[in-house]
Design a protein around this motif. Structure first.
Motif, PDB file in Angstrom:
ATOM      1  N   ARG A 144      10.163  36.869  37.483  1.00  0.00           N
ATOM      2  CA  ARG A 144       9.259  36.952  38.831  1.00  0.00           C
ATOM      3  C   ARG A 144       9.792  39.248  39.482  1.00  0.00           C
ATOM      4  N   TYR A 145      10.669  39.501  39.395  1.00  0.00           N
ATOM      5  CA  TYR A 145      10.891  40.306  39.831  1.00  0.00           C
ATOM      6  C   TYR A 145      10.949  41.669  38.659  1.00  0.00           C
ATOM      7  N   GLY A 146      11.149  41.465  37.626  1.00  0.00           N
ATOM      8  CA  GLY A 146      11.035  42.521  36.394  1.00  0.00           C
ATOM      9  C   GLY A 146      11.652  43.580  36.282  1.00  0.00           C
ATOM     10  N   ARG A 147      13.164  43.316  36.982  1.00  0.00           N
ATOM     11  CA  ARG A 147      14.341  44.313  37.270  1.00  0.00           C
ATOM     12  C   ARG A 147      15.114  43.633  35.685  1.00  0.00           C
ATOM     13  N   PRO A 148      16.049  44.404  35.399  1.00  0.00           N
ATOM     14  CA  PRO A 148      17.293  44.177  34.780  1.00  0.00           C
ATOM     15  C   PRO A 148      18.235  42.794  35.897  1.00  0.00           C
ATOM     16  N   LEU A 149      18.263  42.181  35.075  1.00  0.00           N
ATOM     17  CA  LEU A 149      19.604  41.135  35.718  1.00  0.00           C
ATOM     18  C   LEU A 149      20.953  41.542  35.792  1.00  0.00           C
ATOM     19  N   LEU A 150      22.167  40.634  36.427  1.00  0.00           N
ATOM     20  CA  LEU A 150      23.283  40.274  36.208  1.00  0.00           C
ATOM     21  C   LEU A 150      23.714  39.535  36.986  1.00  0.00           C
ATOM     22  N   ILE A 151      24.662  38.696  35.908  1.00  0.00           N
ATOM     23  CA  ILE A 151      25.190  37.223  36.733  1.00  0.00           C
ATOM     24  C   ILE A 151      26.329  38.110  37.692  1.00  0.00           C
ATOM     25  N   ALA A 152      26.510  38.218  38.853  1.00  0.00           N
ATOM     26  CA  ALA A 152      26.876  38.753  39.561  1.00  0.00           C
ATOM     27  C   ALA A 152      28.187  38.384  39.967  1.00  0.00           C
ATOM     28  N   GLU A 153      28.001  36.635  40.304  1.00  0.00           N
ATOM     29  CA  GLU A 153      29.131  36.229  39.816  1.00  0.00           C
ATOM     30  C   GLU A 153      29.003  35.124  39.073  1.00  0.00           C
ATOM     31  N   THR A 154      30.562  34.442  38.587  1.00  0.00           N
ATOM     32  CA  THR A 154      30.302  33.016  38.330  1.00  0.00           C
ATOM     33  C   THR A 154      32.024  32.293  37.546  1.00  0.00           C
ATOM     34  N   GLY A 155      32.115  31.310  37.532  1.00  0.00           N
ATOM     35  CA  GLY A 155      33.393  31.037  36.845  1.00  0.00           C
ATOM     36  C   GLY A 155      33.477  29.957  37.474  1.00  0.00           C
ATOM     37  N   ALA A 156      34.571  28.920  37.200  1.00  0.00           N
ATOM     38  CA  ALA A 156      35.308  27.270  37.251  1.00  0.00           C
ATOM     39  C   ALA A 156      36.659  27.449  37.905  1.00  0.00           C
ATOM     40  N   GLU A 157      36.875  26.677  38.037  1.00  0.00           N
ATOM     41  CA  GLU A 157      38.625  26.063  38.769  1.00  0.00           C
ATOM     42  C   GLU A 157      38.842  25.871  37.272  1.00  0.00           C
ATOM     43  N   GLY A 158      40.276  25.375  36.864  1.00  0.00           N
ATOM     44  CA  GLY A 158      40.976  24.721  36.304  1.00  0.00           C
ATOM     45  C   GLY A 158      41.242  24.840  35.163  1.00  0.00           C
ATOM     46  N   SER A 159      41.179  24.383  33.979  1.00  0.00           N
ATOM     47  CA  SER A 159      40.430  23.943  32.906  1.00  0.00           C
ATOM     48  C   SER A 159      40.037  24.028  32.525  1.00  0.00           C
ATOM     49  N   ALA A 160      38.141  24.089  33.573  1.00  0.00           N
ATOM     50  CA  ALA A 160      37.193  24.460  33.063  1.00  0.00           C
ATOM     51  C   ALA A 160      36.925  25.880  32.570  1.00  0.00           C
ATOM     52  N   ARG A 161      37.709  26.632  33.556  1.00  0.00           N
ATOM     53  CA  ARG A 161      36.747  28.534  33.424  1.00  0.00           C
ATOM     54  C   ARG A 161      36.957  28.572  31.749  1.00  0.00           C
ATOM     55  N   ALA A 162      37.197  28.561  30.803  1.00  0.00           N
ATOM     56  CA  ALA A 162      36.851  28.750  29.560  1.00  0.00           C
ATOM     57  C   ALA A 162      35.626  27.580  28.838  1.00  0.00           C
ATOM     58  N   ALA A 163      35.475  26.935  29.048  1.00  0.00           N
ATOM     59  CA  ALA A 163      34.310  25.820  28.907  1.00  0.00           C
ATOM     60  C   ALA A 163      33.485  26.544  29.703  1.00  0.00           C
ATOM     61  N   TRP A 164      33.617  27.129  30.806  1.00  0.00           N
ATOM     62  CA  TRP A 164      32.456  27.488  31.873  1.00  0.00           C
ATOM     63  C   TRP A 164      31.877  28.558  31.262  1.00  0.00           C
ATOM     64  N   LEU A 165      32.768  29.730  31.181  1.00  0.00           N
ATOM     65  CA  LEU A 165      32.372  31.039  30.349  1.00  0.00           C
ATOM     66  C   LEU A 165      31.886  30.353  29.291  1.00  0.00           C
ATOM     67  N   HIS A 166      32.198  29.358  28.237  1.00  0.00           N
ATOM     68  CA  HIS A 166      32.053  29.455  26.912  1.00  0.00           C
ATOM     69  C   HIS A 166      30.183  29.421  27.354  1.00  0.00           C
ATOM     70  N   TYR A 167      29.544  28.380  28.467  1.00  0.00           N
ATOM     71  CA  TYR A 167      28.284  27.840  28.575  1.00  0.00           C
ATOM     72  C   TYR A 167      27.301  28.929  29.389  1.00  0.00           C
ATOM     73  N   VAL A 168      27.626  29.833  29.843  1.00  0.00           N
ATOM     74  CA  VAL A 168      26.972  30.227  30.799  1.00  0.00           C
ATOM     75  C   VAL A 168      26.928  31.692  29.425  1.00  0.00           C
TER      76      VAL A 168
END
Length: 375
Positions: free
Chosen positions: A279-303
């Motif tokens: 849509r924009y043709g510009r470099p992207l950054l995941i500017a925020e992402t995260g999960a809470e508790g025991s989901a932290r590592a699994a979410w990082l793996h997914y993202v």
């Protein structure tokens, strides 16, 4: 790992919200987490985990204590800490908070913010030779909804979301211009929510309504880039690095519950990133992402996996910011949110580490490094 923009592919985001709640209490998350005093120690501890770039913030309400008068004592020690530790910082200039004497609905808000941004940029340029990085106004879309439409945060209004969004866009544009006058080499990111909204039924009117809601996520970026409402002054030059924020609850049914990861209606993150990039043709950054508790590592793996999948399909993604990087007290009730790579300060003076998150971070850093070497 290094790339053309950031010192490390994984970034750390320090929660720096300074808004007022509906009850009038002003939050200050840099103080609540004690990061403002421990900045150098925090930066150096992150470097031990291979993280050399961070998002951090200025607290405008503490700095501009009188109109046009700037007290940098709450910020300068953090800036010097970043320099001493060799940490590259994207500085948030307005993270939901502003000085009490300004009317956020007025042109004066835009003008004052531009002057503040220029003064901050001059200070940063005087103190550092590195390329300066800024997020002028954090999450315009969310702020317009939470502050202008549903009364959840300041200015605690209802039914004025479009009005607030447009004044925040004006402020962002004015601040970018003001910063470039001081420092033409400065770089900028956005930090806008990345969402998916699905229809709860096959009824055509529901499908259309859900799709309209989904597409509304692009309005702030379209305003900044001049794709819509060009009278605001938007232009493609105001989109530099397009940052998007993505959390486990960023997909839901229209007026319904969250769509869980793995559900047939859940949209792949890689597909969403490809849409934004095309849509924009510009470099992207995941500017925020995260999960809470025991989901932290699994979410990082997914993202991380989805980012690599998108990169293999020629989507330019410059980094992933783990946000918040510190455990923090919740906005509404001070509940300790265990979301960070780092947590409580231990007797040795360092913060407790989420070992599962740290292990996953090491694995993903190795995989992304290998992907970068392959070209």
């Amino acid at each position: 790992m290094t790339n053309a923009v950031f010192k490390s592919f994984f970034l750390a985001g320090f929660e720096c919200s300074t808004h007022r709640r509906p009850d009038g209490r002003r939050l200050d998350l840099l103080a609540a987490t004690d990061h403002y005093r421990r900045a150098e120690t925090d930066y150096r501890q992150l470097a031990d985990h291979g993280v050399h770039t961070a998002r951090d913030g200025l607290r405008w309400h503490l700095i501009e204590t009188r109109p046009g008068h700037y007290d940098w004592s709450s910020f300068l020690p953090m800036l010097k800490a970043a320099n001493r530790s060799g940490t590259q910082v994207i500085w948030d200039l307005c993270h939901y908070g502003w000085p009490d004497d300004i009317d956020i609905w007025s042109p004066a808000f835009v003008e004052r913010f531009a002057r503040f941004a220029a003064a901050a940029a001059q200070l940063i340029r005087n103190e550092s030779d590195d390329v300066a990085l800024y997020c002028p106004v954090n999450e315009i879309s969310y702020w317009a909804w939470a502050g202008g439409e549903t009364g959840r945060i300041n200015p605690c209004s209802f039914g004025r979301g479009n009005e607030l969004k447009r004044n925040l866009v004006r402020a962002a544009i004015a601040s970018i211009e003001a910063i470039r006058d001081v420092d033409p080499g400065a770089r900028f990111i956005t930090a806008e929510p990345l969402i998916h909204v699905d229809s709860p039924s096959p009824e055509p009117e529901h499908v259309v309504e859900a799709e309209c809601y989904r597409l509304s996520q692009f309005e702030a970026l379209d305003l900044l880039s001049g794709r819509i409402d060009p009278g605001l002054g938007g232009s493609p030059e105001y989109l530099d690095l397009v940052g998007v924020n993505f959390y486990p609850d960023n997909q839901w049914y229209l007026e319904g519950p969250t769509i869980p990861l793995g559900h047939h209606a859940y949209r792949r993150l890689s597909t969403m990133l490809q849409e934004v990039y095309h849509r924009y043709g510009r470099p992207l950054l995941i500017a925020e992402t995260g999960a809470e508790g025991s989901a932290r590592a699994a979410w990082l793996h997914y993202v991380s996996s989805e980012v690599q999948h998108a990169q293999r399909r020629q989507t330019q993604i410059t980094g992933i910011c783990l946000y918040p990087i510190l455990d923090y007290p919740g906005w509404d009730n001070d509940r300790l949110c265990r979301v960070g790579l780092l947590g409580d300060v231990t007797q040795c003076g360092l913060r407790k580490v989420s070992q599962a998150t740290a292990a996953e971070l090491r694995r993903q850093t190795t995989l992304i490094d290998a992907h970068a070497r392959q070209g």
